[in-house]
Write a protein that holds these residues in place. Structure first.
Motif, PDB file in Angstrom:
ATOM      1  N   ALA A 181      23.420  40.608  45.129  1.00  0.00           N
ATOM      2  CA  ALA A 181      22.579  39.500  44.688  1.00  0.00           C
ATOM      3  C   ALA A 181      23.471  38.345  44.252  1.00  0.00           C
ATOM      4  O   ALA A 181      24.637  38.533  43.899  1.00  0.00           O
ATOM      5  CB  ALA A 181      21.663  39.924  43.545  1.00  0.00           C
ATOM      6  N   SER A 182      22.896  37.131  44.288  1.00  0.00           N
ATOM      7  CA  SER A 182      23.629  35.953  43.825  1.00  0.00           C
ATOM      8  C   SER A 182      23.709  35.911  42.313  1.00  0.00           C
ATOM      9  O   SER A 182      24.666  35.397  41.736  1.00  0.00           O
ATOM     10  CB  SER A 182      22.949  34.677  44.331  1.00  0.00           C
ATOM     11  N   GLY A 183      22.669  36.439  41.641  1.00  0.00           N
ATOM     12  CA  GLY A 183      22.638  36.432  40.185  1.00  0.00           C
ATOM     13  C   GLY A 183      21.753  37.536  39.659  1.00  0.00           C
ATOM     14  O   GLY A 183      20.999  38.163  40.407  1.00  0.00           O
ATOM     15  N   LEU A 184      21.838  37.777  38.358  1.00  0.00           N
ATOM     16  CA  LEU A 184      21.012  38.802  37.718  1.00  0.00           C
ATOM     17  C   LEU A 184      20.594  38.312  36.344  1.00  0.00           C
ATOM     18  O   LEU A 184      21.440  38.000  35.504  1.00  0.00           O
ATOM     19  CB  LEU A 184      21.774  40.120  37.589  1.00  0.00           C
ATOM     20  N   THR A 185      19.275  38.237  36.122  1.00  0.00           N
ATOM     21  CA  THR A 185      18.736  37.827  34.836  1.00  0.00           C
ATOM     22  C   THR A 185      17.767  38.898  34.337  1.00  0.00           C
ATOM     23  O   THR A 185      17.557  39.920  35.004  1.00  0.00           O
ATOM     24  CB  THR A 185      17.985  36.487  34.941  1.00  0.00           C
ATOM     25  N   GLU A 186      17.153  38.651  33.198  1.00  0.00           N
ATOM     26  CA  GLU A 186      16.184  39.595  32.649  1.00  0.00           C
ATOM     27  C   GLU A 186      14.955  39.726  33.541  1.00  0.00           C
ATOM     28  O   GLU A 186      14.205  40.689  33.428  1.00  0.00           O
ATOM     29  CB  GLU A 186      15.772  39.152  31.244  1.00  0.00           C
ATOM     30  N   GLN A 232      12.019  47.511  40.077  1.00  0.00           N
ATOM     31  CA  GLN A 232      12.175  47.972  41.454  1.00  0.00           C
ATOM     32  C   GLN A 232      13.613  48.396  41.767  1.00  0.00           C
ATOM     33  O   GLN A 232      13.889  48.877  42.862  1.00  0.00           O
ATOM     34  CB  GLN A 232      11.701  46.905  42.432  1.00  0.00           C
ATOM     35  N   ILE A 233      14.517  48.205  40.826  1.00  0.00           N
ATOM     36  CA  ILE A 233      15.900  48.665  40.968  1.00  0.00           C
ATOM     37  C   ILE A 233      16.065  49.942  40.147  1.00  0.00           C
ATOM     38  O   ILE A 233      15.634  49.999  38.991  1.00  0.00           O
ATOM     39  CB  ILE A 233      16.890  47.592  40.479  1.00  0.00           C
ATOM     40  N   THR A 234      16.667  50.959  40.722  1.00  0.00           N
ATOM     41  CA  THR A 234      16.879  52.201  39.971  1.00  0.00           C
ATOM     42  C   THR A 234      18.260  52.278  39.339  1.00  0.00           C
ATOM     43  O   THR A 234      18.430  52.889  38.295  1.00  0.00           O
ATOM     44  CB  THR A 234      16.681  53.424  40.884  1.00  0.00           C
ATOM     45  N   ASP A 235      19.268  51.658  39.989  1.00  0.00           N
ATOM     46  CA  ASP A 235      20.646  51.751  39.496  1.00  0.00           C
ATOM     47  C   ASP A 235      21.322  50.386  39.561  1.00  0.00           C
ATOM     48  O   ASP A 235      21.268  49.711  40.596  1.00  0.00           O
ATOM     49  CB  ASP A 235      21.467  52.726  40.340  1.00  0.00           C
ATOM     50  N   LEU A 236      21.965  50.002  38.478  1.00  0.00           N
ATOM     51  CA  LEU A 236      22.808  48.808  38.453  1.00  0.00           C
ATOM     52  C   LEU A 236      24.254  49.267  38.402  1.00  0.00           C
ATOM     53  O   LEU A 236      24.667  49.947  37.470  1.00  0.00           O
ATOM     54  CB  LEU A 236      22.490  47.944  37.227  1.00  0.00           C
ATOM     55  N   VAL A 237      25.025  48.899  39.433  1.00  0.00           N
ATOM     56  CA  VAL A 237      26.429  49.285  39.509  1.00  0.00           C
ATOM     57  C   VAL A 237      27.269  48.025  39.327  1.00  0.00           C
ATOM     58  O   VAL A 237      27.164  47.073  40.102  1.00  0.00           O
ATOM     59  CB  VAL A 237      26.759  49.951  40.863  1.00  0.00           C
ATOM     60  N   ALA A 249      17.044  44.293  28.143  1.00  0.00           N
ATOM     61  CA  ALA A 249      15.895  43.996  28.993  1.00  0.00           C
ATOM     62  C   ALA A 249      15.860  44.919  30.205  1.00  0.00           C
ATOM     63  O   ALA A 249      14.806  45.453  30.573  1.00  0.00           O
ATOM     64  CB  ALA A 249      15.937  42.538  29.443  1.00  0.00           C
ATOM     65  N   LEU A 250      17.014  45.124  30.827  1.00  0.00           N
ATOM     66  CA  LEU A 250      17.070  46.005  31.991  1.00  0.00           C
ATOM     67  C   LEU A 250      16.817  47.452  31.594  1.00  0.00           C
ATOM     68  O   LEU A 250      16.177  48.206  32.322  1.00  0.00           O
ATOM     69  CB  LEU A 250      18.432  45.862  32.682  1.00  0.00           C
ATOM     70  N   GLY A 251      17.322  47.828  30.426  1.00  0.00           N
ATOM     71  CA  GLY A 251      17.116  49.191  29.951  1.00  0.00           C
ATOM     72  C   GLY A 251      15.655  49.523  29.712  1.00  0.00           C
ATOM     73  O   GLY A 251      15.230  50.661  29.914  1.00  0.00           O
ATOM     74  N   ARG A 252      14.879  48.520  29.314  1.00  0.00           N
ATOM     75  CA  ARG A 252      13.445  48.753  29.087  1.00  0.00           C
ATOM     76  C   ARG A 252      12.725  49.117  30.383  1.00  0.00           C
ATOM     77  O   ARG A 252      11.656  49.729  30.350  1.00  0.00           O
ATOM     78  CB  ARG A 252      12.805  47.500  28.477  1.00  0.00           C
ATOM     79  N   HIS A 253      13.317  48.733  31.499  1.00  0.00           N
ATOM     80  CA  HIS A 253      12.711  49.043  32.803  1.00  0.00           C
ATOM     81  C   HIS A 253      13.291  50.321  33.413  1.00  0.00           C
ATOM     82  O   HIS A 253      12.984  50.660  34.551  1.00  0.00           O
ATOM     83  CB  HIS A 253      12.905  47.869  33.763  1.00  0.00           C
ATOM     84  N   GLY A 254      14.127  51.013  32.656  1.00  0.00           N
ATOM     85  CA  GLY A 254      14.629  52.299  33.101  1.00  0.00           C
ATOM     86  C   GLY A 254      15.783  52.260  34.074  1.00  0.00           C
ATOM     87  O   GLY A 254      16.079  53.265  34.728  1.00  0.00           O
ATOM     88  N   LEU A 255      16.465  51.122  34.213  1.00  0.00           N
ATOM     89  CA  LEU A 255      17.605  51.066  35.118  1.00  0.00           C
ATOM     90  C   LEU A 255      18.740  51.946  34.610  1.00  0.00           C
ATOM     91  O   LEU A 255      19.051  51.942  33.413  1.00  0.00           O
ATOM     92  CB  LEU A 255      18.126  49.633  35.248  1.00  0.00           C
TER      93      LEU A 255
END
Length: 266
Positions: A181-186, A232-237, A249-255
């Motif tokens: 991705a070009s960027g990542l926000t909440e 819709q993302i399961t893993d952030l690497v 914020a990402l943790g609240r979505h279970g990433l």
């Protein structure tokens, strides 16, 4: 805000540090960067002029700001930045591929590192991709079956895009989708180019496990189009921990967060 407290950085390191600073602050000052880097203000000014010519930042009076949401550096420019960090991200992502898996992989600098790392592992798997670089890298491994999506060729991005690309991808059932991705926000990952965002969405639709590979310079950066909501993302690497608000914020979505940190030699 200065990106780091260091001295005498080389040109490539200064460029990466300027982009890193802009990932958390919308503007940076030449005088602050010069002091932080241990170089003259004229050196930093030339750095900003170079980055501006490549479309990576906008020049402002006395400094620089983030580039326009609909523009990003060419792939040939992006792949020169944070090479070691992106290689570690690619290795961490490739380590998640198990024998027999079917994986979709989109076009980009970090995802190409994933393809190289997967080929180096020698795992038996199937890779579907719209990236010419990833296809060639993965094709070097006899254990990997590589399928290349059709579509309209982008020489700049060395990838294939368009309705035929998405239609091809939707024919397959896969185990894992791997995108950049070009960027990542909440609000989730975002992309400067709409055609790339559509291909990424088509890949995410087909996989139960969905990996996002981004380096830390992408944290907080906003671009034209949101690819998908964070759930819709399961893993952030990545190679560094995100800032606390973004991580929360990402943790609240279970990433699931996978941080590939630099190995220390003892």
């Amino acid at each position: 805000m200065a990106p780091r407290n260091t001295q005498a950085l080389g040109k490539a390191a200064r460029h990466a540090a300027i982009l890193e600073a802009l990932s958390t602050d919308p503007t940076v000052r030449i005088s602050t960067l010069a002091e932080d880097f241990g170089v003259s203000t004229e050196t930093v000014r030339r750095d900003i002029e170079t980055l501006s010519a490549r479309g990576m930042v906008r020049r402002t009076y006395g400094g620089a700001s983030v580039s326009h949401p609909a523009s990003q550096p060419r792939l040939s420019e992006r792949e020169r930045l944070l090479v070691a960090e992106r290689a570690r991200i690619g290795q961490a992502g490739a380590a998640l591929v198990e024998e027999g898996m079917v994986v979709m992989l989109d076009a980009g600098s970090t995802t190409t590192h994933f393809a190289r790392a997967l080929a180096a592992r020698g795992v038996r798997a199937t890779l579907l991709t719209n990236s010419l670089d990833a296809a060639l890298a993965a094709g070097a491994c006899e254990a990997l079956r590589v399928l290349v999506a059709p579509g309209e060729l982008s020489v700049v991005e060395r990838g294939l895009y368009g309705p035929e690309t998405a239609a091809f991808l939707r024919r397959f059932h896969v185990d894992m989708a791997v995108i950049g991705a070009s960027g990542l926000t909440e609000e989730g990952p975002c992309e400067a180019e709409s055609r790339a965002a559509w291909v990424k969405r088509a890949m995410l639709e087909r996989a139960p496990r969905r990996l996002l590979l981004v380096d830390s310079s992408k944290f907080g950066r906003v671009f034209l189009e949101r690819i998908c909501p964070p759930e819709q993302i399961t893993d952030l690497v990545t190679e560094a921990h995100p800032p606390v608000p973004l991580a929360a914020a990402l943790g609240r979505h279970g990433l699931r967060l996978i941080v590939s940190e630099m190995q220390k030699h003892v």
